[in-house]
Design an enzyme around this catalytic site. Structure first.
Site, PDB file in Angstrom:
ATOM      1  N   ARG A   1      24.223  22.717 -22.865  1.00 34.72           N
ATOM      2  CA  ARG A   1      23.898  23.397 -21.617  1.00 34.72           C
ATOM      3  C   ARG A   1      23.082  22.471 -20.738  1.00 34.72           C
ATOM      4  O   ARG A   1      22.142  21.820 -21.200  1.00 34.72           O
ATOM      5  CB  ARG A   1      23.117  24.694 -21.891  1.00 34.72           C
ATOM      6  CG  ARG A   1      23.947  25.780 -22.554  1.00 34.72           C
ATOM      7  CD  ARG A   1      24.999  26.340 -21.609  1.00 34.72           C
ATOM      8  NE  ARG A   1      25.910  27.269 -22.269  1.00 34.72           N
ATOM      9  CZ  ARG A   1      27.098  26.945 -22.748  1.00 34.72           C
ATOM     10  NH1 ARG A   1      27.521  25.691 -22.652  1.00 34.72           N
ATOM     11  NH2 ARG A   1      27.873  27.848 -23.307  1.00 34.72           N
TER      12      ARG A   1
ATOM     13  N   HIS B   1      32.278  19.103 -17.759  1.00 33.11           N
ATOM     14  CA  HIS B   1      32.306  20.225 -18.700  1.00 33.11           C
ATOM     15  C   HIS B   1      33.698  20.388 -19.313  1.00 33.11           C
ATOM     16  O   HIS B   1      34.291  21.470 -19.297  1.00 33.11           O
ATOM     17  CB  HIS B   1      31.883  21.520 -17.991  1.00 33.11           C
ATOM     18  CG  HIS B   1      31.304  22.540 -18.922  1.00 33.11           C
ATOM     19  ND1 HIS B   1      30.224  23.320 -18.598  1.00 33.11           N
ATOM     20  CD2 HIS B   1      31.654  22.920 -20.177  1.00 33.11           C
ATOM     21  CE1 HIS B   1      29.938  24.131 -19.602  1.00 33.11           C
ATOM     22  NE2 HIS B   1      30.800  23.901 -20.574  1.00 33.11           N
TER      23      HIS B   1
END
Length: 338
Positions: A235, A296
């Site tokens: 994250r 990502h």
């Protein structure tokens, strides 16, 4: 069950549609992200299916509840974008995909580490311009180096195993619970503060909670070993971006590989090649030759996308049938990391 699928990309349609042949849900694919303005699009649907960068705060959940939504199905592992307390108050169940293909993210993590440590992207760019000089491309062996793995769940455990058994690294680990199988191959669990002070390479695999928010900050970087390498495929907000930039400028941080970014919600998963990016910190990161950023994509394998679709649709089927939700997430799951 009627399901509004927000933030849909071509690969989402493909894999969800293929998996849905077994479940028979009525899926409505929507391109917009879920937020307070788009929530009314879920009218007539009992469930919404969202991704990690959709907004599911209290205002959105209230809007969803008003149009009859009773289930939020996250097609991802992370749930920090959901106000779980508000969901519970409104009687909306939340499910996620806790483990779709840990191998996908673990393999990508090791790939990022090798790429940034051995300067593979810079070398590739040079060769494309017929520049075959090796000056400035000196890397370091992984063998014998001390790697700190923060979070040894399914993904972190695979990374720790690969670096210990595959590359011969000294591996330190930090987690709420030690993994006996990792300890058996020589992985040593230590307090997180000790890991952050002694590791030459740190790779992050823990969830984002209030306790882990910006766990890599200015103080950690100042107290870390010189020449620190940081890899983050977990994250973005685990790292204080401003502190990271200062660490790079001071040469305290040797290299950084990121597949996630603290303010990625307005950037990642979209084609912004014709746009001006207003995020000055992100743009500053891109100027460093020793920083590698991907958008990502660590999860993006055929196997992972199939598993995500299957698990998500199975959870929706369980909810529809009134069966226990094995992948339900609530506020009790947010626990501090050691």
């Amino acid at each position: 069950m009627r399901v509004a699928v927000f933030n849909t990309k071509a690969y989402d349609r493909r894999f969800l549609a293929e998996a849905n042949a077994r479940f028979g849900h009525d899926l409505t694919f929507l391109e917009p992200r879920l937020d307070a303005l788009t929530a009314p699009l879920a009218a007539g649907h009992a469930a919404v299916c969202v991704f990690v960068n959709d907004g599911v705060d209290a205002s959105v959940l209230e809007a969803l509840a008003k149009v009859g939504v009773r289930l939020v199905a996250l097609r991802c592992a992370g749930f920090n974008n959901v106000d779980l307390a508000a969901a519970e108050r409104l009687g909306i169940a939340v499910v996620r995909v806790p483990a779709y293909s840990p191998h996908a993210v673990a393999e990508f993590t090791v790939g990022l580490l090798l790429a940034v440590d051995r300067q593979i992207p810079r070398a590739w760019a040079r060769v494309r311009e017929n520049n075959f000089a090796l000056d400035g491309l000196i890397g370091r062996n992984l063998y014998g180096r001390t790697v700190g793995v923060i979070g040894t769940g399914k993904i972190g455990a695979l990374v720790a195993r690969a670096l210990r058994a595959g590359f011969g690294c000294t591996v330190l680990a930090s987690d709420l619970h030690a993994d006996p199988e990792l300890e058996a191959i020589g992985v040593r669990y230590v307090p997180r503060d000790e890991l952050l002070r002694t590791a030459e390479i740190i790779t992050l695999h823990c969830p984002l909670t209030p306790e882990t928010h910006r766990l890599i900050d200015a103080q950690v970087i100042a107290e870390a070993r010189d020449g620190l390498v940081i890899v983050n495929t977990s994250r973005g907000a685990l790292i204080d971006t401003g502190a990271l930039i200062e660490g790079l400028k001071a040469r305290k941080v040797r290299a950084v590989a990121l597949d996630v970014y603290e303010q990625e919600a307005d950037l990642f998963f979209e084609d912004l090649s014709n746009e001006i990016i207003a995020d000055d910190q992100f743009q500053r990161l891109l100027t460093f030759p020793n920083v590698l950023i991907t958008g990502h994509q660590a999860f993006l394998t055929e196997e992972a996308l199939s598993a995500i679709a299957e698990t998500t649709l199975a959870s929706i089927a369980d909810f529809e049938a009134g069966r226990p939700l094995a992948n339900r997430v609530d506020a009790a799951l947010i626990a501090p990391a050691r």
